[in-house]
Design an enzyme around this catalytic site. Structure first.
Site, PDB file in Angstrom:
ATOM      1  N   TYR A  68       0.655  -1.307  -0.160  1.00  0.00           N
ATOM      2  CA  TYR A  68       0.054   0.215  -0.131  1.00  0.00           C
ATOM      3  C   TYR A  68       0.889   1.248  -0.054  1.00  0.00           C
ATOM      4  O   TYR A  68       2.047   1.067   0.063  1.00  0.00           O
ATOM      5  CB  TYR A  68      -1.046   0.105   1.264  1.00  0.00           C
ATOM      6  CG  TYR A  68      -0.340   0.337   2.447  1.00  0.00           C
ATOM      7  CD1 TYR A  68      -0.370   1.698   3.132  1.00  0.00           C
ATOM      8  CD2 TYR A  68       0.073  -0.647   3.317  1.00  0.00           C
ATOM      9  CE1 TYR A  68       0.204   2.178   4.282  1.00  0.00           C
ATOM     10  CE2 TYR A  68       0.763  -0.559   4.617  1.00  0.00           C
ATOM     11  CZ  TYR A  68       0.655   1.034   4.954  1.00  0.00           C
ATOM     12  OH  TYR A  68       1.218   1.340   6.327  1.00  0.00           O
ATOM     13  N   CYS A  69       0.248   2.198  -0.494  1.00  0.00           N
ATOM     14  CA  CYS A  69       0.895   3.737  -0.329  1.00  0.00           C
ATOM     15  C   CYS A  69       0.006   4.737   0.078  1.00  0.00           C
ATOM     16  O   CYS A  69      -0.873   4.450   0.985  1.00  0.00           O
ATOM     17  CB  CYS A  69       1.528   3.949  -1.586  1.00  0.00           C
ATOM     18  SG  CYS A  69       0.035   4.377  -2.955  1.00  0.00           S
ATOM     19  N   LEU A  70      -0.265   5.960  -0.248  1.00  0.00           N
ATOM     20  CA  LEU A  70      -1.253   7.037   0.020  1.00  0.00           C
ATOM     21  C   LEU A  70      -2.398   6.919  -0.743  1.00  0.00           C
ATOM     22  O   LEU A  70      -3.474   6.680   0.008  1.00  0.00           O
ATOM     23  CB  LEU A  70      -0.495   8.295  -0.132  1.00  0.00           C
ATOM     24  CG  LEU A  70      -1.420   9.548   0.320  1.00  0.00           C
ATOM     25  CD1 LEU A  70      -1.690   9.201   2.007  1.00  0.00           C
ATOM     26  CD2 LEU A  70      -0.730  10.833  -0.097  1.00  0.00           C
TER      27      LEU A  70
END
Length: 108
Positions: A68-70
């Protein structure tokens, strides 16, 4: 054939799958500063621009990795890179900005 291109990722479902997958890694590919500010408890941080070091964190290429990231852009790039690098169980779960669970912070 193209239906998968328009499917929105659900990080909440992805985190639940990570929690129920034995030996899986939850990988946050945001910057160290973003990770320190707020991340999902139990995740590990390897920023996208340092992803070539992933073998130090996940040496076994059969390990399930939930990325995941932002917002989902960096996680998609990271997932593609990991798959090209031979990791066989990579799941792009999108961005933390849609996460409804608890997050934690830490110092750098």
């Amino acid at each position: 054939m193209f239906l998968g291109l328009f499917t929105r990722k659900d990080i909440n479902q992805g985190v639940a799958e990570w929690e129920s997958t034995k030996g899986a890694v939850l990988l946050d590919v945001r910057t160290k500063e973003e990770y320190a500010d707020s991340h999902i408890k139990g995740s590990v941080n390897v920023p996208l621009n340092e992803l070539e070091t992933i073998r130090r964190v996940v040496p076994d290429k059969a390990t399930p990795i939930f990325v995941y990231c932002l917002s989902g852009g960096r996680s998609a790039s990271a997932a593609a890179y990991l798959k090209r690098s031979g990791y066989s169980h990579v799941y792009d779960i999108g961005g933390i900005n849609s996460y409804r669970g608890e997050t934690v912070s830490c110092s750098i």
